[in-house]
Write a protein that holds these residues in place. Structure first.
Motif: not given
Length: 260
Positions: A78-91
């Protein structure tokens, strides 16, 4: 093909074009530091600007216009303002468009900044497995051949296929028969026929295939917390093979993507 099949293909093609277009737009904003909520906002606005609707929004209570599933999230994040993408993530970003009552369903993987070699290999294997299964599609092929093709390839690379979720028929309903399993035995199951429209959306895990759903009732994760990847296309069976309704018109089908 008969007129009713031609109409179904035409309508699904329109919905699929918008869905893939939304994912093309997503490539422009993926970077470390953005909220997954920003991805949802972009998808909602793009779909709305194209006079279509987001099928996931409020579907069985789902609160957003797309699914954003990072790292060990298998699907339905679920998309959220609290989920911040970081270096190295796959999405994975999963979008389904409803246009004039017809659906186009697709998802794509994104690499956030510099990603590990092992993560890239998982993403690559997942995409290749989907494409290999699409390439065998034609009138008369068994449903089991789809899953067999995916499972054989994925396991040869040392990964596992998620068995808790599957592809599905689609059309005027978001989900319709048949279920499209991403594992199984060759020459088993019903034969596919010209005019059928369904999704192929393998979820491939770095570790074991087991998953669990979190307390939000939607987010599915790997039990061993290892990485998972997914790609999805909506396809239609033709006399000569199949048509992919959700291929990117800009060629942005597989990461890394070249932004405009």
């Amino acid at each position: 093909m008969k007129n009713n099949i031609l109409k179904a293909f035409e309508k699904t093609r329109e919905a699929g074009k918008i869905a893939s277009g939304a994912l093309d737009e997503v490539t422009k904003i993926i970077k470390p530091g953005i909220e997954t909520n920003q991805i949802d906002k972009l998808c909602f606005e793009f779909i709305n600007d194209n006079n279509a609707l987001s099928a996931p929004l409020f579907y069985r209570g789902f609160p957003k216009s797309c699914c954003t599933s990072a790292n060990h999230i298998v699907c339905h994040g679920i998309p959220s303002k609290n989920k911040i993408l970081k270096e190295g993530d796959i999405l994975n970003v999963d979008v389904t468009v409803q246009k004039d009552g017809w659906h186009g369903d697709t998802s794509r993987m994104y690499l956030v900044g510099e990603v590990s070699t092992k993560a890239k290999k998982l993403v690559s294997t997942t995409y290749e497995a989907m494409i290999k299964s699409i390439n065998i599609l034609k009138d008369g092929v068994h449903l089991g051949d789809i899953g067999f093709t995916i499972q054989e390839y994925v396991e040869s690379k040392g990964y596992s296929v998620v068995k808790d979720f599957c592809g599905h028929g689609t059309g005027k309903n978001f989900h319709e028969p048949p279920n499209i399993l991403h594992y199984g035995d060759a020459k088993t199951g019903d034969r596919i026929k010209t005019g059928m429209i369904f999704t192929i959306e393998p979820m491939i895990n770095e570790g074991e295939s087991d998953t669990k759903v979190l307390n939000d009732g939607w987010t599915a994760v790997t039990k061993d917390k290892k990485l998972s990847a997914q790609f999805e296309h909506t396809v239609g069976i033709t006399d000569k093979g199949c048509e992919i309704f959700t291929a990117s018109k800009k060629g942005l089908n597989f990461p890394p993507y070249k932004n405009d």
